[in-house]
Design a protein around this motif. Structure first.
Motif, PDB file in Angstrom:
ATOM      1  N   HIS A   8     -60.174  77.022  46.633  1.00 27.21           N
ATOM      2  CA  HIS A   8     -59.338  77.493  47.748  1.00 27.21           C
ATOM      3  C   HIS A   8     -59.547  78.979  47.990  1.00 27.21           C
ATOM      4  O   HIS A   8     -58.626  79.771  47.953  1.00 27.21           O
ATOM      5  CB  HIS A   8     -57.861  77.191  47.468  1.00 27.21           C
ATOM      6  N   LYS A   9     -60.781  79.341  48.221  1.00 24.36           N
ATOM      7  CA  LYS A   9     -61.131  80.745  48.467  1.00 24.36           C
ATOM      8  C   LYS A   9     -60.520  81.203  49.794  1.00 24.36           C
ATOM      9  O   LYS A   9     -60.492  80.447  50.762  1.00 24.36           O
ATOM     10  CB  LYS A   9     -62.657  80.839  48.521  1.00 24.36           C
ATOM     11  N   LEU A  10     -60.006  82.437  49.796  1.00 25.19           N
ATOM     12  CA  LEU A  10     -59.411  82.971  51.027  1.00 25.19           C
ATOM     13  C   LEU A  10     -60.447  83.044  52.137  1.00 25.19           C
ATOM     14  O   LEU A  10     -61.551  83.542  51.936  1.00 25.19           O
ATOM     15  CB  LEU A  10     -58.833  84.358  50.759  1.00 25.19           C
TER      16      LEU A  10
ATOM     17  N   SER B  25     -55.090  79.431  51.747  1.00 24.53           N
ATOM     18  CA  SER B  25     -56.414  80.060  51.828  1.00 24.53           C
ATOM     19  C   SER B  25     -56.777  80.449  53.263  1.00 24.53           C
ATOM     20  O   SER B  25     -57.642  81.275  53.495  1.00 24.53           O
ATOM     21  CB  SER B  25     -57.475  79.122  51.250  1.00 24.53           C
TER      22      SER B  25
END
Lengths: 177, 148
Positions: A8-10, B25
């Motif tokens: 869940h990378k920004l 996210s």
């Protein structure tokens, strides 16, 4: 088994930084317009926040009921037999970027699922079930319902056209050989 | 429950957590788009924005389709932008085409699609999707207009 390092990378951090920079420049050149913009932005966020919570809930329910792996399994087992219906349901319920599904769909095609069914699946993905509350909020129930119905019809028609095209293509190739 | 079933049948709480994390996210992107929309609303007068569109249903649908196909990202962003365009008087033809092209066409993804399915399939699928997007956008706008 290896763990996915950042599932869940920004997303959009650089883009947000650029927008903040634009606000800083606007504050320095015209603080009144910058304040107006900030008030407007807060207004939009307040408007969409309750709907986003519904979106999160629907998304979770769909993932729980029909997770991606189960969907892939269903496609593999039932694809060639009940292809059209599965393609529509899987398309409507599938989530995430389209390119994530490319490897699975390419494998399915090799495994005998017709291109028409894959085309139907691709277009049915235009219906974003978890995002329907947001769409209704922005464009109304009438527009959203009509759009969904037309998308479903267009998805099936495209699949049929692709199927016909391939049959014609195969027949022409056989004749020329 | 067999190990295979366990891996493909997650619990509701894990799904909820994943959904929340997935949305979290996207927060920078959503805030960025909202802030950009707000700044554009302040700096670009509505009449100027509407000026990009011709008022001709077919040409506006075409413009909306091209803009949607070039753009990329989560569909939430397309709804936000589409909603703002509509609020500023841009026709439903253009907005419908824009939000539809956003999710059905993706010029950026074309090389990946060619690599996975081959050039012939990609070409035919995208041509069919363009025709369908134009048709669905026009039909939806016409039907909504008739029902009003």
């Amino acid at each position: 088994m290896k763990k996915n390092p950042q599932p869940h990378k920004l997303k959009g951090v650089r883009f947000l930084a650029l927008v903040i920079l634009a606000y800083v420049i606007l504050f320095m050149t015209n603080s009144q317009q910058a304040q107006q913009s900030l008030v407007r932005a807060l207004g939009i966020i307040t408007q969409i926040l309750p709907i986003i919570s519904v979106v999160v809930l629907i998304n979770a329910l769909i993932n729980w009921w029909l997770p991606a792996k189960k969907m892939a399994l269903l496609f593999k087992e039932q694809g060639p037999k009940r292809g059209w219906g599965i393609a529509v349901i899987a398309g409507v319920l599938s989530h995430g970027p389209m390119y994530l599904w490319y490897p699975m769909l390419a494998d399915l095609r090799k495994g005998g699922v017709t291109e028409g069914i894959i085309v139907t699946y691709f277009y049915a993905r235009a219906i974003k079930l978890p995002l329907l509350p947001l769409m209704i909020d922005y464009f109304g129930v009438t527009f959203s319902t009509i759009l969904v119905v037309y998308i479903l019809i267009a998805a099936l028609l495209q699949g049929l056209v692709m199927q016909r095209w391939n049959q014609h293509y195969a027949a022409s190739s056989a004749r020329s050989n | 429950m067999t190990p295979t079933e366990t891996t493909i049948s997650p619990t509701l709480s894990s799904c909820l957590k994943n959904s929340l994390l997935s949305f979290a996210s996207m927060i920078p992107m959503i805030i960025g788009v909202v802030a950009l929309v707000a700044i554009l609303q302040t700096l670009v007068p509505p009449e100027k924005l509407v000026g990009f569109f011709t008022g001709n249903p077919f040409i506006d649908t075409l413009i909306g389709t091209v803009c949607g196909a070039i753009a990329a990202g989560n569909p939430i962003v397309s709804y936000l932008l589409g909603g703002e365009l509509l609020a500023h008087g841009v026709s439903l033809y253009a907005v419908s085409a824009f939000i539809l092209a956003w999710v059905t066409l993706g010029f950026i993804q074309l090389p990946m699609e060619v690599a996975a399915f081959g050039a012939r399939f990609t070409l035919v699928r995208n041509l069919l999707a363009i025709i369908a997007t134009l048709t669905v956008a026009i039909l939806t706008s016409l039907t909504v207009g008739l029902l009003k």
